[in-house]
Design a protein around this motif. Structure first.
Motif, PDB file in Angstrom:
ATOM      1  N   SER A  17      32.316  38.068  34.662  1.00  0.00           N
ATOM      2  CA  SER A  17      31.901  36.971  33.767  1.00  0.00           C
ATOM      3  C   SER A  17      33.090  36.420  32.980  1.00  0.00           C
ATOM      4  O   SER A  17      33.227  35.207  32.801  1.00  0.00           O
ATOM      5  CB  SER A  17      30.825  37.450  32.788  1.00  0.00           C
ATOM      6  N   THR A  18      33.953  37.326  32.524  1.00  0.00           N
ATOM      7  CA  THR A  18      35.147  36.914  31.771  1.00  0.00           C
ATOM      8  C   THR A  18      35.985  35.954  32.615  1.00  0.00           C
ATOM      9  O   THR A  18      36.413  34.891  32.147  1.00  0.00           O
ATOM     10  CB  THR A  18      36.011  38.168  31.440  1.00  0.00           C
ATOM     11  N   HIS A  19      36.220  36.314  33.871  1.00  0.00           N
ATOM     12  CA  HIS A  19      37.127  35.517  34.703  1.00  0.00           C
ATOM     13  C   HIS A  19      36.450  34.288  35.303  1.00  0.00           C
ATOM     14  O   HIS A  19      37.134  33.289  35.570  1.00  0.00           O
ATOM     15  CB  HIS A  19      37.805  36.411  35.739  1.00  0.00           C
ATOM     16  N   VAL A  20      35.137  34.328  35.477  1.00  0.00           N
ATOM     17  CA  VAL A  20      34.421  33.119  35.902  1.00  0.00           C
ATOM     18  C   VAL A  20      34.621  32.056  34.825  1.00  0.00           C
ATOM     19  O   VAL A  20      34.979  30.906  35.107  1.00  0.00           O
ATOM     20  CB  VAL A  20      32.911  33.405  36.116  1.00  0.00           C
ATOM     21  N   LEU A 135      37.290  39.710  44.780  1.00  0.00           N
ATOM     22  CA  LEU A 135      36.744  41.042  44.495  1.00  0.00           C
ATOM     23  C   LEU A 135      37.586  41.677  43.394  1.00  0.00           C
ATOM     24  O   LEU A 135      38.775  41.955  43.587  1.00  0.00           O
ATOM     25  CB  LEU A 135      36.779  41.909  45.768  1.00  0.00           C
ATOM     26  N   LEU A 136      36.967  41.856  42.231  1.00  0.00           N
ATOM     27  CA  LEU A 136      37.666  42.514  41.116  1.00  0.00           C
ATOM     28  C   LEU A 136      37.425  44.008  41.258  1.00  0.00           C
ATOM     29  O   LEU A 136      36.318  44.497  41.009  1.00  0.00           O
ATOM     30  CB  LEU A 136      37.148  41.980  39.772  1.00  0.00           C
ATOM     31  N   ASP A 137      38.439  44.702  41.703  1.00  0.00           N
ATOM     32  CA  ASP A 137      38.258  46.119  41.996  1.00  0.00           C
ATOM     33  C   ASP A 137      38.658  46.975  40.790  1.00  0.00           C
ATOM     34  O   ASP A 137      39.734  46.784  40.215  1.00  0.00           O
ATOM     35  CB  ASP A 137      39.105  46.509  43.218  1.00  0.00           C
ATOM     36  N   LEU A 138      37.764  47.880  40.415  1.00  0.00           N
ATOM     37  CA  LEU A 138      38.014  48.712  39.228  1.00  0.00           C
ATOM     38  C   LEU A 138      37.327  50.058  39.410  1.00  0.00           C
ATOM     39  O   LEU A 138      36.204  50.128  39.940  1.00  0.00           O
ATOM     40  CB  LEU A 138      37.434  48.000  37.985  1.00  0.00           C
ATOM     41  N   ARG A 194      44.006  45.982  34.799  1.00  0.00           N
ATOM     42  CA  ARG A 194      45.188  45.445  34.093  1.00  0.00           C
ATOM     43  C   ARG A 194      44.669  44.583  32.957  1.00  0.00           C
ATOM     44  O   ARG A 194      43.469  44.306  32.879  1.00  0.00           O
ATOM     45  CB  ARG A 194      46.026  44.597  35.060  1.00  0.00           C
ATOM     46  N   ASN A 195      45.572  44.093  32.106  1.00  0.00           N
ATOM     47  CA  ASN A 195      45.056  43.287  30.998  1.00  0.00           C
ATOM     48  C   ASN A 195      44.499  41.953  31.513  1.00  0.00           C
ATOM     49  O   ASN A 195      44.818  41.524  32.633  1.00  0.00           O
ATOM     50  CB  ASN A 195      46.113  43.104  29.893  1.00  0.00           C
ATOM     51  N   ILE A 196      43.678  41.321  30.695  1.00  0.00           N
ATOM     52  CA  ILE A 196      42.935  40.133  31.128  1.00  0.00           C
ATOM     53  C   ILE A 196      43.872  39.029  31.631  1.00  0.00           C
ATOM     54  O   ILE A 196      43.608  38.401  32.667  1.00  0.00           O
ATOM     55  CB  ILE A 196      42.022  39.613  29.975  1.00  0.00           C
ATOM     56  N   ASP A 197      45.008  38.824  30.945  1.00  0.00           N
ATOM     57  CA  ASP A 197      45.911  37.738  31.353  1.00  0.00           C
ATOM     58  C   ASP A 197      46.541  37.998  32.724  1.00  0.00           C
ATOM     59  O   ASP A 197      46.705  37.072  33.520  1.00  0.00           O
ATOM     60  CB  ASP A 197      47.015  37.529  30.304  1.00  0.00           C
ATOM     61  N   SER A 198      46.884  39.264  33.002  1.00  0.00           N
ATOM     62  CA  SER A 198      47.486  39.569  34.312  1.00  0.00           C
ATOM     63  C   SER A 198      46.466  39.345  35.431  1.00  0.00           C
ATOM     64  O   SER A 198      46.800  38.800  36.489  1.00  0.00           O
ATOM     65  CB  SER A 198      47.955  41.017  34.396  1.00  0.00           C
ATOM     66  N   VAL A 199      45.233  39.776  35.191  1.00  0.00           N
ATOM     67  CA  VAL A 199      44.185  39.585  36.210  1.00  0.00           C
ATOM     68  C   VAL A 199      43.961  38.083  36.417  1.00  0.00           C
ATOM     69  O   VAL A 199      43.892  37.592  37.551  1.00  0.00           O
ATOM     70  CB  VAL A 199      42.870  40.302  35.789  1.00  0.00           C
ATOM     71  N   ILE A 203      44.241  35.804  39.869  1.00  0.00           N
ATOM     72  CA  ILE A 203      43.114  35.010  40.373  1.00  0.00           C
ATOM     73  C   ILE A 203      43.570  33.562  40.567  1.00  0.00           C
ATOM     74  O   ILE A 203      43.308  32.945  41.599  1.00  0.00           O
ATOM     75  CB  ILE A 203      41.915  35.077  39.401  1.00  0.00           C
ATOM     76  N   TRP A 204      44.292  33.047  39.577  1.00  0.00           N
ATOM     77  CA  TRP A 204      44.710  31.648  39.674  1.00  0.00           C
ATOM     78  C   TRP A 204      45.647  31.420  40.865  1.00  0.00           C
ATOM     79  O   TRP A 204      45.566  30.412  41.562  1.00  0.00           O
ATOM     80  CB  TRP A 204      45.333  31.159  38.360  1.00  0.00           C
ATOM     81  N   LYS A 205      46.483  32.414  41.140  1.00  0.00           N
ATOM     82  CA  LYS A 205      47.406  32.297  42.275  1.00  0.00           C
ATOM     83  C   LYS A 205      46.609  32.099  43.577  1.00  0.00           C
ATOM     84  O   LYS A 205      46.929  31.240  44.392  1.00  0.00           O
ATOM     85  CB  LYS A 205      48.247  33.585  42.346  1.00  0.00           C
TER      86      LYS A 205
END
Ligand code: T5A
Length: 217
Positions: A17-20, A135-138, A194-199, A203-205
């Motif tokens: 949800s954060t990254h969407v 796929l956000l793997d954790l 990883r921290n939110i900004d790195s993730v 994703i943006w890449k």
């Protein structure tokens, strides 16, 4: 269809949800029309199904086959009333969970027959096949730590599926990784520990490359 269809998948608390929300904001700023959807839900019928499956006490009695068909019903409604019209307009659709969730949770998690689930998914989604699936793997325990903190802040508690055992959720995570191996063109697996900004950057890449905003490496 002229639009671009992105789905986010992953175990509980992996940051979907954060990254969407972050990706939608970025695409909006760049001038794209963005439609956000979530599963189960995203329509009146779908949100009613979500209540039964996740929060309603009646949901406790749901059998795995029934649960599967309810997720499929929510999906069929969302695809035809929200996703396909938006893609036909040329919008970017970002969906928080989609068809792969059923394979991971009801297939690998609950042990239902994967081939039957894939057929049901084909019927439910029709032509709405995602262009890219993030796929956000954790690690499962790490995801639950994050949920614990979020729930404490928001004063909410675990829903019916979150209350399943760690072993169940580990099967789900492994299932996702198998799916990523089965569909390497569509899936991009991102380390979410990883921290939110790195993730966000990773994703943006992926998305920028797919949208042709940066050259292929
Ligand atoms: N389901 C769904 C099935 O079984 N079959 C299906 O077919 C479908 C479609 C849906 C449930 O239904 C099941 C799966 C699910 O159990 P839901 O309420 O929609 O459930 O919730 P989920 O999709 O599971 O989402 P989660 O609640 O697990 O969380 P998210 O969206 O992955 O994570 P998010 O963004 O809320 O982040 C959690 C917390 O972590 C922080 C955030 O700020 C937040 O507090 N966070 C980070 N902290 C540190 N570092 C980072 N990189 C972070 N990223 C986020």
């Amino acid at each position: 269809m002229r639009g671009f269809f992105i789905t986010f998948e992953g175990p509980e608390g992996s940051g979907k949800s954060t990254h969407v929300a972050r990706l939608a904001k970025r695409l909006n700023t760049l001038g794209y029309e963005v439609v956000i959807a979530r599963e189960p839900g995203g329509t009146v019928v779908g949100e009613a199904i979500r209540d039964v499956l996740q929060h309603d006490k009646r949901g406790e009695q749901v059998l795995p086959e029934t649960e599967t068909l309810l997720f499929m019903a929510s999906r069929a409604q969302l695809v035809r009333s929200v996703i396909i019209p938006a893609l036909r307009r040329g919008a970017c659709v970002i969906c928080d969970r989609f068809a792969d969730s059923t394979i991971a949770y009801q297939g690998y998690g609950r042990g239902l027959d994967i081939k039957s689930l894939l057929k049901l998914n084909n019927f439910a989604i029709g032509e709405a096949v995602p262009d890219v699936t993030i796929l956000l793997d954790l690690d499962v325990k790490r995801g639950f730590q994050r949920l614990k903190q979020r729930n404490r802040k928001k004063k909410t508690s675990h829903d019916r599926i979150e209350r399943e055992s760690i072993v169940f959720h580990q099967k789900v995570r492994r299932g996702y990784l198998k799916l990523a191996g089965m569909y390497p063109k569509r899936f991009r697996t991102i380390d979410a520990d990883r921290n939110i900004d790195s993730v966000d950057k990773s994703i943006w890449k992926v998305i920028a490359k797919r949208l042709g905003r940066i050259r292929e490496e």
